[in-house]
Design a protein around this motif. Sequence first.
Motif, short mmCIF file in Angstrom:
data_model
loop_
_atom_site.label_atom_id
_atom_site.label_comp_id
_atom_site.label_asym_id
_atom_site.label_seq_id
_atom_site.Cartn_x
_atom_site.Cartn_y
_atom_site.Cartn_z
N ILE A 470 37.40 18.79 25.79
CA ILE A 470 36.75 19.69 26.75
C ILE A 470 36.39 18.96 28.03
O ILE A 470 36.52 19.49 29.13
CB ILE A 470 35.50 20.32 26.11
CG1 ILE A 470 35.88 21.12 24.86
CG2 ILE A 470 34.76 21.20 27.11
CD1 ILE A 470 34.69 21.62 24.07
N GLU A 471 35.95 17.71 27.89
CA GLU A 471 35.47 16.97 29.07
C GLU A 471 35.69 15.48 28.85
O GLU A 471 35.59 14.98 27.74
CB GLU A 471 33.98 17.25 29.30
CG GLU A 471 33.40 16.59 30.55
CD GLU A 471 31.94 16.94 30.76
OE1 GLU A 471 31.33 16.35 31.67
OE2 GLU A 471 31.42 17.79 30.01
N ARG A 472 36.01 14.76 29.95
CA ARG A 472 36.16 13.31 29.93
C ARG A 472 35.18 12.70 30.93
O ARG A 472 35.01 13.22 32.03
CB ARG A 472 37.58 12.87 30.33
CG ARG A 472 38.67 13.28 29.35
CD ARG A 472 40.03 12.84 29.87
NE ARG A 472 41.11 13.21 28.99
CZ ARG A 472 41.61 12.41 28.05
NH1 ARG A 472 41.11 11.19 27.90
NH2 ARG A 472 42.60 12.81 27.28
N GLN A 473 34.53 11.60 30.56
CA GLN A 473 33.60 10.92 31.45
C GLN A 473 33.87 9.42 31.41
O GLN A 473 34.10 8.84 30.35
CB GLN A 473 32.14 11.17 31.02
CG GLN A 473 31.68 12.60 31.13
CD GLN A 473 31.39 13.00 32.56
OE1 GLN A 473 31.33 12.16 33.45
NE2 GLN A 473 31.21 14.29 32.79
N ARG A 474 33.84 8.79 32.61
CA ARG A 474 33.87 7.33 32.71
C ARG A 474 32.59 6.87 33.38
O ARG A 474 31.85 7.66 33.95
CB ARG A 474 35.09 6.85 33.50
CG ARG A 474 36.41 7.07 32.77
CD ARG A 474 37.56 6.44 33.53
NE ARG A 474 37.54 4.99 33.50
CZ ARG A 474 38.13 4.25 32.57
NH1 ARG A 474 38.80 4.83 31.59
NH2 ARG A 474 38.08 2.93 32.61
N GLY A 475 32.33 5.56 33.34
CA GLY A 475 31.12 5.02 33.91
C GLY A 475 31.17 4.97 35.42
O GLY A 475 32.21 5.24 36.04
N PRO A 476 30.04 4.62 36.07
CA PRO A 476 29.99 4.50 37.53
C PRO A 476 31.04 3.51 38.02
O PRO A 476 31.21 2.43 37.45
CB PRO A 476 28.57 3.99 37.80
CG PRO A 476 27.79 4.40 36.59
CD PRO A 476 28.74 4.34 35.44
N GLY A 477 31.76 3.89 39.07
CA GLY A 477 32.79 3.02 39.61
C GLY A 477 33.99 2.87 38.71
O GLY A 477 34.79 1.94 38.87
N GLY A 478 34.14 3.76 37.72
CA GLY A 478 35.26 3.67 36.80
C GLY A 478 35.06 2.69 35.67
O GLY A 478 35.99 2.40 34.91
N ASP A 479 33.83 2.13 35.52
CA ASP A 479 33.57 1.19 34.43
C ASP A 479 33.82 1.87 33.08
O ASP A 479 33.50 3.05 32.90
CB ASP A 479 32.12 0.70 34.48
CG ASP A 479 31.88 -0.30 35.58
OD1 ASP A 479 32.88 -0.81 36.11
OD2 ASP A 479 30.72 -0.58 35.91
N PRO A 480 34.37 1.13 32.12
CA PRO A 480 34.62 1.73 30.80
C PRO A 480 33.31 2.00 30.06
O PRO A 480 32.35 1.25 30.16
CB PRO A 480 35.45 0.67 30.08
CG PRO A 480 35.09 -0.62 30.76
CD PRO A 480 34.84 -0.27 32.19
N LEU A 481 33.28 3.12 29.34
CA LEU A 481 32.19 3.43 28.43
C LEU A 481 32.68 3.06 27.04
O LEU A 481 33.64 3.64 26.54
CB LEU A 481 31.83 4.92 28.53
CG LEU A 481 31.36 5.37 29.92
CD1 LEU A 481 31.11 6.87 29.94
CD2 LEU A 481 30.10 4.63 30.33
#
Length: 501
Positions: A470-481
């Motif tokens: 449903i949704e994808r999120q990465r960290g600030p500046g594209g940092d990996p979570l």
Amino acid sequence: MRGPQAALGSDGNSYVPGATPLPYALDFSTPDGAPAGQLRVLTQLDASLDARSFRLGDLKLGDINVHLPAGKASFQGDFDFSGSKGFVLRVSAGIDVATRTATWLLQAIDPQSGEVLHDAIRGLLAAAAGEPSDGSAPQRASLSYTVSASDSAASGVDIVSVARLFIDQAPPIDSERNLVKLDADAPRTTLAVTALGDSAHDAPIFDVRWRADDTALAPGSGDNGDDSGGTASAGAASGVKSVTVYVAEDGGEFRIWQRQVEPTIGQAIFTGSAGKRYEFLAVATDRAGNREAASVARAVLPDDGARQEILDTIGVNESLAQTAELPLAAIDRSYPSNALFAEAARLLPGHVANSQSSDLRSVLAPFSLRGFAAGYAASDADIGAQALVELPDHSFLASAGAERNQVFHLAGNGGPATATDAVNTTASRLMPLFTLDAPILDMAIDRFGQLWLTTGAELLQLDAASGQIIERQRGPGGDPLTHALAIDPSSGKIYISSGNG
């Protein structure tokens, strides 16, 4: 070295005004991109600057912002980033008025030893997570300050600024020079008013003429408010930018009549009201931003905005929001009493189920042991089930499989939740509920029953029944979570670990 954005004078030189805080900043990085244990910056103020007016600005070291208290000529303080960066940042900065030398000493302090760090990974301007450490993408640093020209400095003098950077024990690095000229003198205006009589309606008419001059006065000549006293030094001033003419009626307050008139214009006709008395005043502003003082005692003049327009172009040093400190967690060796652990400390064997055996063979009382689920492949690293989460109906989802990218649905007491979850119930083989293209490292259910999981790179929200993303999120500046995931059941806030710690 960056200095004030000096205004272009009529003679082609760049000028800054007197009696004004001038912004300076130094930007730098480590040449090889390696982290530094200590950075030291020195700059000796030009003789035309007033060392007593020196004020520190904010600091930036890579992704660390340090906001210093306003109006300080010196500062010392520690900022604890041991939990996020592995060091305590120690800042010592200030001005030695006697030697006119400003110094910044920035140190990465080992939280364990209290000594300056010398580490290949930790330190000032260390490469950010995911960035190369070969110096191809160096971390940038900046520091700033303001300082005003000395009251005794003469117009036309060059103000030269340069800084020297010391990185650990390496040879010093000198900055480029920054040079501006000082225009220390405000312009001077002469004003002549001639009464031309009255109009047909008995209104008085005046011919108002003015002339502004911005040639610099010779040292020690003083300024008597007109252009007749003092020897001018041609080419040592920025030139007149504009003149504003004020008028007062019957001894009242002055108001603007002619606003920011170009210096080539020097005459205008004023028509007043019958029976009124008028007084006129002209004030000039030069291109550097110096504004002439009122020649009438106790006169309060409305601001015509000319000086502020110029000061806005000179610039200001950026004010930074302080980066939150993150100390290491305190080491607490005391533990609250726990009845279960106290019983286990007796080292008595617990019950091991025969019907649902597991890979483990023993357990301490009062705990018991039985297998919960099987029938999925282990990964190449011999890892079985990785992530486990309980659903609102008290069944479970578990991630497993050869690539740890499969999710299996398990009943509340273990095994397949439904018949469709088993490929072969006799062989206890499980059918995955869904399969992703990335490993599943952790899972959590929010207060709305929605499924969230981590893949080592992203945070995903999925439909728990179909596995549809449903949704994808990465960290600030594209940092990996990366791995750990937790959801506050009351607020719904999601907490997740990132690739940079």
